[in-house]
Design an enzyme around this catalytic site. Structure first.
Site, PDB file in Angstrom:
ATOM      1  N   ASP A 151       0.855  -1.193   0.000  1.00  0.00           N
ATOM      2  CA  ASP A 151       0.000   0.000   0.000  1.00  0.00           C
ATOM      3  C   ASP A 151       0.890   1.242   0.000  1.00  0.00           C
ATOM      4  O   ASP A 151       2.115   1.138   0.113  1.00  0.00           O
ATOM      5  CB  ASP A 151      -0.943   0.014   1.225  1.00  0.00           C
ATOM      6  CG  ASP A 151      -0.212  -0.242   2.512  1.00  0.00           C
ATOM      7  OD1 ASP A 151       0.942   0.226   2.654  1.00  0.00           O
ATOM      8  OD2 ASP A 151      -0.773  -0.903   3.406  1.00  0.00           O
ATOM      9  N   ASP A 159       1.618   4.986   1.662  1.00  0.00           N
ATOM     10  CA  ASP A 159       1.363   5.934   2.754  1.00  0.00           C
ATOM     11  C   ASP A 159       1.972   7.273   2.376  1.00  0.00           C
ATOM     12  O   ASP A 159       3.042   7.337   1.765  1.00  0.00           O
ATOM     13  CB  ASP A 159       2.012   5.422   4.044  1.00  0.00           C
ATOM     14  CG  ASP A 159       1.525   4.033   4.409  1.00  0.00           C
ATOM     15  OD1 ASP A 159       0.315   3.863   4.609  1.00  0.00           O
ATOM     16  OD2 ASP A 159       2.362   3.108   4.461  1.00  0.00           O
ATOM     17  N   ASP A 176       9.584   4.293  12.909  1.00  0.00           N
ATOM     18  CA  ASP A 176      10.200   3.194  13.653  1.00  0.00           C
ATOM     19  C   ASP A 176      11.607   2.829  13.145  1.00  0.00           C
ATOM     20  O   ASP A 176      12.593   3.019  13.852  1.00  0.00           O
ATOM     21  CB  ASP A 176       9.262   1.966  13.716  1.00  0.00           C
ATOM     22  CG  ASP A 176       8.641   1.597  12.375  1.00  0.00           C
ATOM     23  OD1 ASP A 176       9.018   2.206  11.353  1.00  0.00           O
ATOM     24  OD2 ASP A 176       7.788   0.687  12.348  1.00  0.00           O
TER      25      ASP A 176
HETATM   26  P1  ATP Z   1       3.713  -2.530   5.096  1.00  0.00           P
HETATM   27  O1  ATP Z   1       2.571  -1.584   4.783  1.00  0.00           O
HETATM   28  O2  ATP Z   1       4.398  -3.071   3.918  1.00  0.00           O
HETATM   29  O3  ATP Z   1       3.348  -3.553   6.076  1.00  0.00           O
HETATM   30  P2  ATP Z   1       4.863  -0.161   6.193  1.00  0.00           P
HETATM   31  O4  ATP Z   1       6.260   0.164   6.575  1.00  0.00           O
HETATM   32  O5  ATP Z   1       4.245   0.683   5.142  1.00  0.00           O
HETATM   33  O6  ATP Z   1       4.839  -1.672   5.819  1.00  0.00           O
HETATM   34  P3  ATP Z   1       2.675   0.619   7.857  1.00  0.00           P
HETATM   35  O7  ATP Z   1       2.127  -0.086   9.030  1.00  0.00           O
HETATM   36  O8  ATP Z   1       1.835   0.767   6.641  1.00  0.00           O
HETATM   37  O9  ATP Z   1       4.036  -0.117   7.511  1.00  0.00           O
HETATM   38  O10 ATP Z   1       3.167   2.042   8.362  1.00  0.00           O
HETATM   39  C1  ATP Z   1       3.593   3.056   7.467  1.00  0.00           C
HETATM   40  C2  ATP Z   1       4.769   3.787   8.049  1.00  0.00           C
HETATM   41  O11 ATP Z   1       4.394   4.430   9.269  1.00  0.00           O
HETATM   42  C3  ATP Z   1       5.955   2.926   8.425  1.00  0.00           C
HETATM   43  O12 ATP Z   1       6.804   2.688   7.338  1.00  0.00           O
HETATM   44  C4  ATP Z   1       6.632   3.744   9.509  1.00  0.00           C
HETATM   45  O13 ATP Z   1       7.394   4.773   8.934  1.00  0.00           O
HETATM   46  C5  ATP Z   1       5.438   4.374  10.215  1.00  0.00           C
HETATM   47  N1  ATP Z   1       4.992   3.540  11.362  1.00  0.00           N
HETATM   48  C6  ATP Z   1       4.033   2.612  11.364  1.00  0.00           C
HETATM   49  N2  ATP Z   1       3.878   2.057  12.573  1.00  0.00           N
HETATM   50  C7  ATP Z   1       4.767   2.661  13.376  1.00  0.00           C
HETATM   51  C8  ATP Z   1       5.094   2.547  14.749  1.00  0.00           C
HETATM   52  N3  ATP Z   1       4.473   1.662  15.542  1.00  0.00           N
HETATM   53  N4  ATP Z   1       6.066   3.352  15.239  1.00  0.00           N
HETATM   54  C9  ATP Z   1       6.686   4.248  14.432  1.00  0.00           C
HETATM   55  N5  ATP Z   1       6.429   4.390  13.145  1.00  0.00           N
HETATM   56  C10 ATP Z   1       5.489   3.624  12.600  1.00  0.00           C
HETATM   57 MG    MG Z   2       2.218   0.650   4.521  1.00  0.00          MG
END
Ligand code: ATP
Ligand code: MG
Length: 436
Positions: free
Chosen positions: A49, A51, A134
């Site tokens: 996805d 963001d 994170d």
């Molecule tokens: P994926 O969507 O592929 O699982 P993602 O890295 O995009 O991985 P998301 O959960 O969609 O993960 O979160 C988007 C972004 O928001 C992350 O890449 C990170 O930068 C931030 N993020 C998400 N959760 C946290 C958290 N618990 N603490 C700090 N930053 C976070």
């Molecule tokens: Mg994501």
């Protein structure tokens, strides 16, 4: 990183995400693709996805998009909805004051006694936003204005070195949000990377902090870990870091007793099957995996209740089911829509064993027959013996024409014993209600 030095191109970015980036830009705001979208494209993986991070506040975002929903309390976000695709837009997060001013801004930010962030709605600059993310590999920002990647935490280097590294002091970051421990594991398996030494070291000592996470959030994390195509790898790594007990305490406990060697085999087979199905774009339901994880703990509880009470087999089954579900819900809040099919799968294990008269036909009509049968197949593979025979019988029966079905029904043990009945005293068949 200028455009000619990286592999992120608009060709691979969803057109809806680009629309959101351009509209924010036109509205006079800064907007960047961030997180998994950028990271995965740099790794040559198709992003799950997209963001977006911006300096527009949630209200300002809402003002720009008719299809915008503001969500979340702990972490306020805008969802821009395009049919089935949702683009998540977050306002840059800022730093928290850990001094006397904290009281004044309790509405926007709140910490628990364990240092956990209960609310995180203080807005800031892009630099501050990067520090609040994170892992370094998740703090990469792509601008659709100049096509550059902005790397605030040496994320590109960690992508090259395939290293999962928390930004800042790992212990503080885990205390703020213990779910980051689960995320570290998830990214390590998903991206085939290693968790850096500093980032992995505090997981064992701080694992207990996960017990403070609300069960509803844990269910979301369970889905991301187990309905992802990497369920088996995540399960193993969770056990290595002694974190499985925060998701499935009863499972961990029964596994450790080592009294039921089949249990780990059944779980591993279900995890591998789930991964295979997902990687073949087949549908999976979390209910099936949950039913498999808790099957032997349920059996153990039924046996214990039968020993310690004079409940009928049926009551022992339903009481055990209630106990197991109740205990599991304290860690992971399983929504009702998944609880119901889990129970159906379990109940069907008994129903499938009782095939006399019209029962077999009734089973075929059961809305969860397929799931119940698939589960029986897995049990047959692991347990052999009766379960395997039963599974083969059902494999034949469901595909047979009506003549063949009659023959199969006549071949059931109770009918076969009819011949012996003439010489032996007829005995009332013993009713068993609980699943085998
Ligand atoms: P994926 O969507 O592929 O699982 P993602 O890295 O995009 O991985 P998301 O959960 O969609 O993960 O979160 C988007 C972004 O928001 C992350 O890449 C990170 O930068 C931030 N993020 C998400 N959760 C946290 C958290 N618990 N603490 C700090 N930053 C976070
Ligand atoms: Mg994501």
């Amino acid at each position: 990183m200028p455009r000619d030095q990286h592999t992120v191109t608009r060709k691979y970015i969803s057109s809806n995400a680009l629309k959101v980036l351009y509209r924010l830009d036109k509205g006079g705001f800064d907007a960047y693709l961030v997180g998994g979208g950028v990271r995965d494209m740099l790794l040559g993986i198709e992003p799950k996805d997209f963001d977006i991070a911006t300096n527009a506040t949630p209200e300002e975002i809402k003002g720009l998009f008719r299809n915008c929903r503001l969500i979340g309390r702990r972490f306020r976000l805008a969802h821009i909805v395009f049919g089935r695709e949702i683009i998540e837009v977050a306002t840059f997060r800022g730093h928290h004051e850990n001094d006397g001013t904290q009281k004044a801004c309790q509405k926007t930010s709140k910490q628990s006694d364990h240092g956990m962030l209960l609310r995180d709605n203080i807005y800031g600059s892009i630099n501050e936003d990067a520090e609040r993310r994170d892992f370094t590999i998740n703090a990469l920002y792509y601008s659709a204005r100049d096509f550059k990647i902005y790397d605030f935490a040496n994320g590109v280097k960690d992508i090259e070195q395939r290293s999962i590294r928390l930004i800042g002091d790992p212990e503080t970051r885990y205390r703020e949000d213990p779910v980051r421990m689960l995320r570290a594991i998830r990214f390590a398996t998903k991206l085939d990377m290693k968790i850096s030494k500093e980032t992995s070291a505090p997981i064992l000592p701080l694992g207990e902090l996960l017990s403070h996470i609300p069960p509803a959030r844990m269910f979301e994390e369970f889905l991301k870990l187990f309905i992802s195509g990497k369920a088996k790898a995540n399960f193993d790594m969770l056990r290595d870091y002694n974190l499985l007990k925060h998701l499935f305490p009863i499972v961990e406990q029964v596994l450790n007793q080592k009294e039921t060697p089949q249990m780990i085999e059944l779980i591993e087979l279900s995890l591998n099957n789930t991964d295979k199905r997902i990687n073949n774009n087949q549908r999976v339901t979390p209910a099936f995996l949950l039913a498999a994880l808790l099957w032997y703990p349920l059996q153990q509880r039924i046996v214990a209740l039968k020993h310690s009470t004079d409940l009928t087999p049926q009551d022992a089954f339903f009481n055990a089911l209630g106990e197991i579900m109740g205990e599991q819900q304290r860690s992971i809040a399983i929504p009702k829509r998944f609880q119901a099919p889990m129970k159906d799968i379990w109940i069907l294990q008994d129903k499938l064993a009782r095939r006399e008269g019209k029962r077999a036909y009734k089973c075929l009509e059961h809305p969860k027959f397929r799931a119940g049968y698939d589960f029986l197949l897995i049990r047959g593979e692991i347990e052999g013996g009766d379960a395997q025979e039963l599974a083969s019988w059902w494999t034949e029966f469901q595909h047979a024409d009506s003549d063949k079905q009659q023959i199969l029904l006549k071949s059931l043990p109770s009918s076969r014993s009819g011949a012996r009945r003439s010489v032996r005293k007829r005995r009332k068949p013993k009713k068993t209600v609980t699943p085998q």
